[in-house]
Design a protein around this motif. Structure first.
Motif, short mmCIF file in Angstrom:
data_model
loop_
_atom_site.label_atom_id
_atom_site.label_comp_id
_atom_site.label_asym_id
_atom_site.label_seq_id
_atom_site.Cartn_x
_atom_site.Cartn_y
_atom_site.Cartn_z
N ASN A 166 0.86 -1.18 0.00
CA ASN A 166 0.00 0.00 0.00
C ASN A 166 0.89 1.23 0.00
O ASN A 166 1.59 1.50 0.98
CB ASN A 166 -0.91 0.00 1.24
CG ASN A 166 -1.82 1.22 1.27
OD1 ASN A 166 -1.83 2.04 0.37
ND2 ASN A 166 -2.59 1.33 2.34
N ASP A 168 -0.21 4.45 -0.78
CA ASP A 168 -1.00 5.69 -0.81
C ASP A 168 -0.39 6.81 0.00
O ASP A 168 -0.44 7.97 -0.40
CB ASP A 168 -2.43 5.41 -0.30
CG ASP A 168 -3.19 4.50 -1.24
OD1 ASP A 168 -2.91 4.56 -2.45
OD2 ASP A 168 -4.05 3.73 -0.78
N ASN A 317 -1.72 -6.70 -4.59
CA ASN A 317 -2.98 -6.07 -4.97
C ASN A 317 -3.77 -6.90 -5.98
O ASN A 317 -5.00 -6.83 -6.00
CB ASN A 317 -2.73 -4.66 -5.49
CG ASN A 317 -2.47 -3.68 -4.36
OD1 ASN A 317 -3.35 -3.40 -3.54
ND2 ASN A 317 -1.26 -3.17 -4.28
N THR A 352 -7.37 3.47 -5.02
CA THR A 352 -6.43 2.37 -5.25
C THR A 352 -7.17 1.12 -5.68
O THR A 352 -6.73 0.40 -6.59
CB THR A 352 -5.62 2.08 -3.96
OG1 THR A 352 -4.94 3.26 -3.58
CG2 THR A 352 -4.61 0.97 -4.21
N LYS A 355 -8.31 1.53 -9.30
CA LYS A 355 -7.17 1.45 -10.21
C LYS A 355 -6.75 0.01 -10.47
O LYS A 355 -6.56 -0.40 -11.61
CB LYS A 355 -6.00 2.25 -9.64
CG LYS A 355 -4.74 2.21 -10.52
CD LYS A 355 -3.61 2.99 -9.90
CE LYS A 355 -2.99 2.24 -8.73
NZ LYS A 355 -1.76 2.92 -8.21
N HIS A 356 -6.61 -0.76 -9.40
CA HIS A 356 -6.16 -2.15 -9.55
C HIS A 356 -7.24 -3.05 -10.14
O HIS A 356 -6.92 -4.01 -10.85
CB HIS A 356 -5.67 -2.69 -8.21
CG HIS A 356 -4.32 -2.17 -7.83
ND1 HIS A 356 -3.15 -2.65 -8.37
CD2 HIS A 356 -3.95 -1.17 -6.98
CE1 HIS A 356 -2.12 -1.99 -7.87
NE2 HIS A 356 -2.59 -1.08 -7.03
#
Length: 374
Positions: A166, A168, A317, A352, A355-356
Motif C-alpha cells: 500500500n 497511498d 494487490n 487504489t 485502479k487495480h
C-alpha cells in the motif's frame, strides 16, 4: 494584503517545523528551505514597496536567494526519498552558482547608497549584463533542480512498489506537485515582471499550506526503516540495462538463490496467501512478509518477480482483487457495498481499489459485475 498573507504563512510553516521535536535531517533542510522562501518574499515585498531604498545597504542581499531555494528543494527531495547527499564536495558544487552570483555582484555592493538606488530605479542601468546573467542562472538552475526533483520522486515511487503493498501515504504526491509548481514559477520568471512572479510565489506558498494540512508528510519527513533498507539494497544490486528480463536477472545474479530454494519459497508463499490471507493486511510490507516466511527480503522479492512477473505491490494487490471478486460474487454479500468488501480484502482507499480492479479486469467494478450478471 495578499503578499503579507503569503509571507506570514511561509513563516508560520517554518515555525511549525522549528518547534518539532526529534527533527530529522530532512526536517532541518525543509526548515532552512522555508526560511529562505520567507526571507526572499520579505525582500521582494520591501523592494516592490521601495522600503529598501530607506536602507540601501540591504539592496542586492537577495540576489542569490532564488537559486538557493531551488537547490534546497533538491536537497530535501534527495533526503526524503532515501538518497541523501553526503559528499561535501558535491554539496559545494551545487552551491557554486549562488556563490558566483554574489561574487559578480561585488562591484554593485561597493556603490554608495544613492548609486544603488539609482541602479534599482533605472532597471539595472550600468549593470545590465549582471541582470541578464542573474536572471538566466535563476531560471536555468530553477528548471534543472525542479525537473531533477520530479525525476527523483518518480524513481522513488517505482522503487517503493518493491517493498510496500500500500503506497497511498508514501508516494510523496504533494512533493511531486510542489516540484511542478516550481517549474511553473521559473517559466513565469522568463515572461513576466517581478510583481507577477511574486504573486505566483505567494500562491505557491498557500498551496504548500494546503498540502501541509492534508499531507502530514510535510511535517513528518522521517524515512521509515524499511525505506532505508530499500536504498542500501537497491544501490548494491541495480544496474541500468536495456532488457527488462535481463534487468531482473542482473539484479539477482549474486543473490545466492538457487532454483530449489526459489520453488520452496514460492510454494510457502502461495500457501500463506491461500490459508492465512496475508494480503488482507493493508499495511503488509515485503520485509514483514519475509519475516513470516523466514526468508531474506531480497530472495522473496526475486521469487515474486520471477515466478509471478510482478513486483511486490502489484502481486499483493492482484490477490486482493481476486479475493474481492470471490466475495462480491457470493449472493449473501450483495447487501454490502463494493468498497466495504474491498476494504475487507486489504485495500485502504477507493481510488487504489478502482485502479487495480481496472488493471486486473480491464473494467470498472460496476461494469464487470453487470457483464457477469447478464
Amino acid at each position: 494584503m495578499f503578499f503579507i498573507l503569503g509571507i506570514f504563512i511561509a513563516i508560520f510553516l517554518s515555525f511549525l517545523l522549528i518547534i518539532k521535536k526529534n527533527k530529522s535531517r530532512a526536517d532541518k533542510i525543509l526548515v532552512f528551505w522555508l526560511i529562505l522562501i520567507s526571507i526572499n518574499q520579505i525582500f521582494n515585498y520591501l523592494n516592490i514597496r521601495e522600503i529598501t531604498y530607506q536602507y540601501p545597504s540591504w539592496l542586492g542581499v537577495d540576489f542569490g536567494m532564488p537559486i538557493l531555494i531551488g537547490v534546497f528543494l533538491f536537497f530535501y527531495v534527495r533526503e526524503i526519498t532515501g538518497n541523501p547527499l553526503n559528499s561535501t564536495p558535491k554539496i559545494i558544487l551545487h552551491l557554486l552558482p549562488t556563490v558566483l552570483v554574489y561574487l559578480l555582484a561585488i562591484p554593485f555592493y561597493k556603490l554608495t547608497g544613492a548609486e544603488k538606488i539609482y541602479v534599482y530605479e533605472n532597471e539595472g542601468i550600468g549593470y545590465e549584463w549582471f541582470v541578464i546573467m542573474n536572471n538566466l542562472v535563476i531560471a536555468i538552475s530553477g528548471l534543472i533542480y525542479s525537473i531533477w526533483s520530479i525525476v527523483l520522486i518518480k524513481k522513488y515511487q517505482i522503487r517503493i512498489q518493491d517493498r510496500f503493498s500500500n503506497t497511498d501515504k508514501k508516494e510523496l504526491q504533494w512533493l511531486r506537485l510542489l516540484s511542478f509548481g516550481f517549474v511553473i514559477i521559473w517559466v513565469f520568471s522568463a515572461f513576466f515582471d517581478n510583481n507577477i512572479i511574486f504573486l505566483v510565489v505567494v500562491v505557491f506558498v498557500l498551496c504548500i499550506a494546503v498540502f501541509g494540512i492534508n499531507q502530514l508528510n510535510i511535517f513528518n519527513s522521517n524515512l521509515e526503516p524499511e525505506e532505508a533498507v530499500i536504498k542500501t539494497k537497491r544501490h548494491a544490486s541495480n544496474k541500468k540495462i536495456n532488457s527488462k528480463s535481463n534487468a531482473v536477472a542482473e539484479k539477482y545474479a549474486k543473490s545466492g538463490l538457487n532454483e530449489e530454494l526459489a520453488i520452496e519459497i514460492y510454494t510457502n508463499l502461495k500457501k500463506m496467501m491461500k490459508e492465512a490471507s496475508a494480503y488482507k493486511d493493508e499495511n503488509l510490507t515485503l520485509v514483514e512478509l519475509s519475516k513470516r516466511l523466514e526468508v531474506h527480503p531480497n530472495h522473496l522479492s526475486q521469487v515474486i518477480n520471477e515466478k509471478e512477473g510482478k513486483n511486490f505491490y502489484n502481486y499483493i494487490n492482484s490477490l486482493r482483487i481476486e479475493a474481492f471478486i470471490s466475495l462480491a460474487s457470493l449472493p449473501e454479500n450483495k447487501k454490502y457495498t463494493m468498497i466495504s468488501l474491498a476494504y475487507d480484502c486489504g485495500f485502504s482507499t477507493k481510488s487504489t481499489f478502482n485502479k487495480h480492479f481496472k488493471l486486473h479486469t480491464g473494467k470498472t467494478p460496476t461494469a464487470y459485475f453487470n457483464t457477469v450478471n447478464i
